[in-house]
Design a protein around this motif. Sequence first.
Motif, PDB file in Angstrom:
ATOM      1  N   VAL A 442      54.189  14.510  25.927  1.00  0.00           N
ATOM      2  CA  VAL A 442      53.457  15.237  26.966  1.00  0.00           C
ATOM      3  C   VAL A 442      54.354  15.261  28.199  1.00  0.00           C
ATOM      4  O   VAL A 442      55.192  14.378  28.386  1.00  0.00           O
ATOM      5  N   PRO A 443      54.240  16.260  29.047  1.00  0.00           N
ATOM      6  CA  PRO A 443      55.153  16.366  30.189  1.00  0.00           C
ATOM      7  C   PRO A 443      55.091  15.143  31.096  1.00  0.00           C
ATOM      8  O   PRO A 443      54.034  14.535  31.273  1.00  0.00           O
ATOM      9  N   VAL A 444      56.239  14.778  31.639  1.00  0.00           N
ATOM     10  CA  VAL A 444      56.253  13.763  32.682  1.00  0.00           C
ATOM     11  C   VAL A 444      55.362  14.252  33.818  1.00  0.00           C
ATOM     12  O   VAL A 444      55.419  15.406  34.224  1.00  0.00           O
ATOM     13  N   GLY A 445      54.519  13.360  34.297  1.00  0.00           N
ATOM     14  CA  GLY A 445      53.525  13.746  35.294  1.00  0.00           C
ATOM     15  C   GLY A 445      52.124  13.834  34.718  1.00  0.00           C
ATOM     16  O   GLY A 445      51.162  14.028  35.458  1.00  0.00           O
ATOM     17  N   THR A 446      52.010  13.668  33.393  1.00  0.00           N
ATOM     18  CA  THR A 446      50.692  13.661  32.747  1.00  0.00           C
ATOM     19  C   THR A 446      50.063  12.287  32.944  1.00  0.00           C
ATOM     20  O   THR A 446      50.496  11.307  32.351  1.00  0.00           O
ATOM     21  N   ARG A 447      49.058  12.220  33.771  1.00  0.00           N
ATOM     22  CA  ARG A 447      48.455  10.934  34.115  1.00  0.00           C
ATOM     23  C   ARG A 447      47.109  10.779  33.409  1.00  0.00           C
ATOM     24  O   ARG A 447      46.258  11.672  33.463  1.00  0.00           O
ATOM     25  N   VAL A 448      46.949   9.650  32.758  1.00  0.00           N
ATOM     26  CA  VAL A 448      45.683   9.333  32.099  1.00  0.00           C
ATOM     27  C   VAL A 448      45.349   7.876  32.392  1.00  0.00           C
ATOM     28  O   VAL A 448      46.219   7.073  32.751  1.00  0.00           O
ATOM     29  N   ALA A 449      44.083   7.535  32.229  1.00  0.00           N
ATOM     30  CA  ALA A 449      43.622   6.169  32.468  1.00  0.00           C
ATOM     31  C   ALA A 449      43.593   5.400  31.153  1.00  0.00           C
ATOM     32  O   ALA A 449      42.885   5.785  30.225  1.00  0.00           O
ATOM     33  N   LEU A 450      44.375   4.332  31.065  1.00  0.00           N
ATOM     34  CA  LEU A 450      44.430   3.503  29.871  1.00  0.00           C
ATOM     35  C   LEU A 450      44.083   2.059  30.217  1.00  0.00           C
ATOM     36  O   LEU A 450      44.420   1.567  31.299  1.00  0.00           O
ATOM     37  N   ASP A 451      43.437   1.390  29.285  1.00  0.00           N
ATOM     38  CA  ASP A 451      43.119  -0.018  29.450  1.00  0.00           C
ATOM     39  C   ASP A 451      44.360  -0.836  29.094  1.00  0.00           C
ATOM     40  O   ASP A 451      44.761  -0.895  27.924  1.00  0.00           O
ATOM     41  N   LEU A 452      44.973  -1.453  30.079  1.00  0.00           N
ATOM     42  CA  LEU A 452      46.179  -2.255  29.834  1.00  0.00           C
ATOM     43  C   LEU A 452      45.875  -3.719  29.562  1.00  0.00           C
ATOM     44  O   LEU A 452      46.787  -4.487  29.246  1.00  0.00           O
TER      45      LEU A 452
END
Length: 568
Positions: A442-452
């Motif tokens: 996915v393009p750099v700059g694609t921000r998603v919320a992940l549980d780290l």
Amino acid sequence: MNDTTLEPAPPTALAWNVYGAGIDHIGRDGRPESVDVPRPRPDQLLIRVDAVGLCFSDIKLLRLGGDHPKLYGRDLTKEPTRLGHETSVTVIEVGDELRYRFQPGQRLAIQPDIYVNGRSTAYGYTIPGGLIQYHVIGPEVLAADDGAYVVPVDDRMGYAETALTEPWACVEASYTQRRRLEPLTGGRLWVVARPDDDNAYAFGSVLRGAAEIVMSGVSPLLETAIRAAAGPTAGVTTGTIDEAAATGPFDDVIALGHHDPATIGRAADALAFRGVLAIVSDAPLDGAVEIDVGRIHYHYTAYVGTSGLDVSAAYGEARNRAELRPRGVAVVVGAAGPMGQMHIERALAMADGPRLVVGVDLDADRLASARAKLEPVAAARGRELRIVAIGREAGALEATVRELTDGHGADDVIVTAPSGQAVVSAAAAMAPDGMLVLFAGVPVGTRVALDLSPVFLHGAQYTGTSGSRIADQALVVEKTIAGELEPRRALAAVGGIETAAEALQALVDGRYPGKIVVFPQLSGLPLTAVADLASDPEIGPKLGADGSWTADAERALFARYGRSAVPT
């Protein structure tokens, strides 16, 4: 073995040069153009291009034109490039300086992920690629950082199969440890802590090699420990989170103790190319962290961690699994596409691979074609394969995987769909200690919320790779000859040199349930589905029993449309 019926190169060749963004900017007026065929210089080879596989990476370049990251702002109207990084070629002429290394008739696969002085100069991107009948290659391919970026092959492999070793090499590279597993020696390191945290963290040698260490939010006790653990020449300074973040990027960021998701997100944003964020905490985060998942794939940013006080335990092989879990459950998202099918086939072929492989996709019709290809492979290998069409509703993937795993989740999830939402859904379907492989970029700059939180509490990991290495492609060739892999099975359509523009549009449209290969040496061959060749009285009988492509079918195709110099 070499091509023993070698013919000299003609004075001109057909080529599909790229002059700008969009499919209408390749070639001239929708057709290939005639170009001169040069004689090789002493440090060059003149090669005949026998097969070119098309890839969604080609489409990315066409969409971006000179703005593509690997073209570095190039003005394509003045300096065109050429697509075609999945190639099978034959050496026609050898420059005097290369006669001890190469010979006319020698067959090669080109490894396109080329670096010169550490800078990407990929074949089919920066270096004009294989959508041409003949061209020369020189030091830009044959004397780069890792030497010659070519892999010798012989006539046990067909042209199309040879070209398809490149996408297969990208699949292999997904499971090769390419992340950095220790703090960077001579790098910049940022320690983010809390002023009220006086835990006795053990740093070991983690800080010893850093050239510069910036501390934020550290207590006096922790600051003393950090200075004691730093190397004698390291520059150690303090600053607020805002001040430190402004001085990024950092090669390593170590987050100690419990932080809010926003702080962890800022730490992630501060990572350099191939940067590593190590989270050391025994308490889960208060929520998901918004991160740039495009950077995991393209920049190789990594997330590691540990729940103890030994910071060094966050690093190293023990906390960084690369291969699919033996006897585990592997899920491939985007299983109907050619790359998804390759990941499934590889998982099924592993000697100590997953006990259950699940392929999911939104497209039920294309998934049916994948099922027909892959179920015989699973049966031959004695593995369980489930092919499942899922809906677009939220939670559909997680529900499917939980049902198939008695609620445990998948040990490994491979995402071959270029979608941020697919990444979020895949992460939700993982087991606590699972591995998420971001194969599709996915393009750099694609921000998603992940549980780290599972990263430092259970050893879960989010990984991604872009491209492959020479060793990956050589391994695919080795496995193919040994019968462990069959790259030919991915082929869904073929065409002659005139069909490249149509084939690229077909790729965009998803017209075929697999790879498309253009044969530059064939003229007059229309873009044709392999499935449609089954009814051809000469070629159909030479396809595999399951209708898959074979070297025999390729020979028959070349006998009809081109010259006789084909692998025997």
